[in-house]
Design an enzyme around this catalytic site. Structure first.
Site, PDB file in Angstrom:
ATOM      1  N   TYR A 142      11.252  -2.011  -8.234  1.00 19.48           N
ATOM      2  CA  TYR A 142       9.767  -2.493  -9.268  1.00 19.48           C
ATOM      3  C   TYR A 142      10.500  -2.289 -10.498  1.00 19.48           C
ATOM      4  O   TYR A 142       9.632  -2.782 -11.562  1.00 19.48           O
ATOM      5  CB  TYR A 142       8.471  -1.626  -8.559  1.00 19.48           C
ATOM      6  CG  TYR A 142       8.017  -2.385  -7.551  1.00 19.48           C
ATOM      7  CD1 TYR A 142       8.658  -3.116  -6.857  1.00 19.48           C
ATOM      8  CD2 TYR A 142       6.527  -2.841  -7.389  1.00 19.48           C
ATOM      9  CE1 TYR A 142       8.220  -3.952  -5.590  1.00 19.48           C
ATOM     10  CE2 TYR A 142       6.285  -3.332  -6.761  1.00 19.48           C
ATOM     11  CZ  TYR A 142       6.773  -3.787  -5.127  1.00 19.48           C
ATOM     12  OH  TYR A 142       6.020  -3.387  -4.273  1.00 19.48           O
ATOM     13  N   ASP A 191       9.180  -0.410   8.864  1.00 20.04           N
ATOM     14  CA  ASP A 191       8.958  -1.397  10.005  1.00 20.04           C
ATOM     15  C   ASP A 191       8.319  -0.783  10.816  1.00 20.04           C
ATOM     16  O   ASP A 191       6.526  -1.497  11.797  1.00 20.04           O
ATOM     17  CB  ASP A 191       9.865  -2.318  10.218  1.00 20.04           C
ATOM     18  CG  ASP A 191      11.022  -2.156  11.341  1.00 20.04           C
ATOM     19  OD1 ASP A 191      11.081  -0.279  11.140  1.00 20.04           O
ATOM     20  OD2 ASP A 191      11.848  -3.033  11.312  1.00 20.04           O
TER      21      ASP A 191
HETATM   22  C1  IPM Z   1      -0.291  -2.297  -6.534  1.00 17.18           C
HETATM   23  C2  IPM Z   1      -0.414  -3.350  -7.342  1.00 17.18           C
HETATM   24  C3  IPM Z   1       0.574  -3.217  -8.113  1.00 17.18           C
HETATM   25  C4  IPM Z   1       1.898  -2.774  -7.017  1.00 17.18           C
HETATM   26  C5  IPM Z   1       0.355  -4.552  -9.165  1.00 17.18           C
HETATM   27  C6  IPM Z   1      -0.318  -4.774  -9.574  1.00 17.18           C
HETATM   28  C7  IPM Z   1       1.950  -4.213  -9.676  1.00 17.18           C
HETATM   29  O1  IPM Z   1       0.189  -3.444  -6.302  1.00 17.18           O
HETATM   30  O2  IPM Z   1      -0.955  -0.960  -6.814  1.00 17.18           O
HETATM   31  O3  IPM Z   1      -0.646  -1.118  -4.829  1.00 17.18           O
HETATM   32  O4  IPM Z   1       3.109  -4.041  -7.078  1.00 17.18           O
HETATM   33  O5  IPM Z   1       2.003  -1.825  -7.868  1.00 17.18           O
END
Ligand code: IPM
Ligand code: MG
Length: 369
Positions: free
Chosen positions: A146, A228
């Protein structure tokens, strides 16, 4: 009198509705304890973009910087509506991830709790649920895919491609594992390490670091489970888990699965802990499909308030009281529509009625403060 500054980021969709209930409870907690909450609302998410051209505007950053803790509602628009905002300013990429990065909130606590009295909310059969579910996911929150570099382009053969980097360094892995081991040593002393080391080198390094960290926690038993397989076991036998630790994306996915085994993502509060500041948020999204109808379940939001009281302000007893009050609304036979099942006797109530009932229940519990 102690003062705590709290930045309030109501956000989009159902965010403002559930935040109103959080504020209701914070006011009551103030009355019951020698504490003053200096509440500072700030724009965050798509609403901020439409008003200021930024999803995390400078004024909001300043309010968060000054706050002792941040309470966040939900952000995001429907798939179609999102397209009105440039891709890098869309609230997830433009506000939420930058906030996590800014405060380095590396340890995301996602408690998955269904006491025996609420076990009927789970879609799993009673013989699987047993005495209820009580586990905590510790999700690494500021690394991995991410946060890695992302590029898109056209390759030499004229085909569009994307390149996203999954990167962790040993310090990032070590700090979140420390949190998980500590929590585990305060609970059942069984830590499930969730990874994919049969494929991913990032998991191989993760596991190497785990071997180093565990030396300091000889009383914690480590169980390895591939991500998984963990998804399967969460359905077949969730009670085998106590503390589970994993990298960012695995934690995103498995924590939503946990919302499913509880019966609703509306039962998933969370705490995002950083070295100096923590923020608190429901694990779920902004549910644009039900926004504005007054039917959202505020439990995840109120649970996030309870986690803030405990983890940022040291108000352990009042946090426990709040959990008890929240659960009593369900045991008294009331639910928001997300948890109402055909054939069950619960009475469906609105978001604000849920908050009112939590407040009434909390008032009836001595505050010890
Ligand atoms: C979470 C949400 C976020 C993430 C999104 C909104 C970016 O899904 O906090 O789990 O993926 O971390
Ligand atoms: Mg998620």
């Amino acid at each position: 009198m102690t003062t705590h500054k709290i930045a309030l980021l109501a956000g989009d969709g159902i965010g403002p509705e559930i935040m109103a209930e959080a504020v209701k409870i914070l006011k009551l907690v103030e009355q019951r304890n020698k504490v003053f909450f200096d509440l500072r609302p700030a724009l965050f998410g798509a609403c901020a973009w439409f008003e200021t051209g930024k999803s995390f505007p400078d004024e909001s950053i300043a309010i968060c910087d000054e706050a002792d803790a941040i309470l966040k509602g939900t952000i995001g628009l429907s798939h179609e509506e999102s397209k009105k905002i440039p891709i890098d300013e869309q609230p997830e990429r433009g506000a939420l991830l930058p906030m996590r990065r800014r405060y380095q909130t590396y340890a995301n606590f996602r408690p998955v709790t269904l006491p025996p009295s609420l076990a009927h909310f789970s879609p799993l059969r009673p013989e699987i649920i047993g005495d209820g579910i009580d586990l905590v996911i510790i999700r690494e929150l500021v690394g991995g895919l991410y946060f890695g570099a992302k590029t898109t382009g056209v390759n030499d053969s004229g085909r569009r491609y994307v390149h996203e980097v999954l990167e962790y360094d040993e310090d990032q892995i070590c700090q979140v594992l420390e949190v998980a081991f500590k929590l585990s040593s305060q609970r059942k002393k069984v830590l499930h390490n969730v990874h994919k080391s049969n494929v991913l080198k990032s998991s191989v390094l993760w596991n190497e670091i785990l071997e180093e960290v565990r030396v300091d926690y000889p009383d914690v038993q480590v169980e390895h489970v591939l991500v998984d397989a963990a998804a399967t076991y969460l359905c077949l036998d969730p009670t085998r888990f106590d503390v589970m630790v994993m990298e960012n994306m695995f934690g995103d996915i498995l924590s939503d699965q946990c919302g499913g085994i509880l019966g609703s993502l509306g039962l998933m509060p969370s705490a995002c802990v950083g070295p100096e500041k923590s923020y608190y948020e429901p694990s779920h999204g902004s549910a644009p499909d039900i926004a504005g109808q007054g039917i959202a379940n505020p439990y995840s939001m109120l649970g996030s308030v309870a986690m803030m009281l405990q983890m940022s302000f040291g108000m352990e007893a009042e946090a426990r009281n709040l959990w008890q009050a929240m659960q009593s609304v369900f045991t008294d036979g009331y639910t928001t529509p997300d948890l109402a099942r055909r054939g069950n006797a619960e009475r469906q109530i609105s978001t604000s009625e849920f908050g009112d009932r939590v407040a009434t229940a909390l008032e009836s519990i001595p505050s010890n403060g």
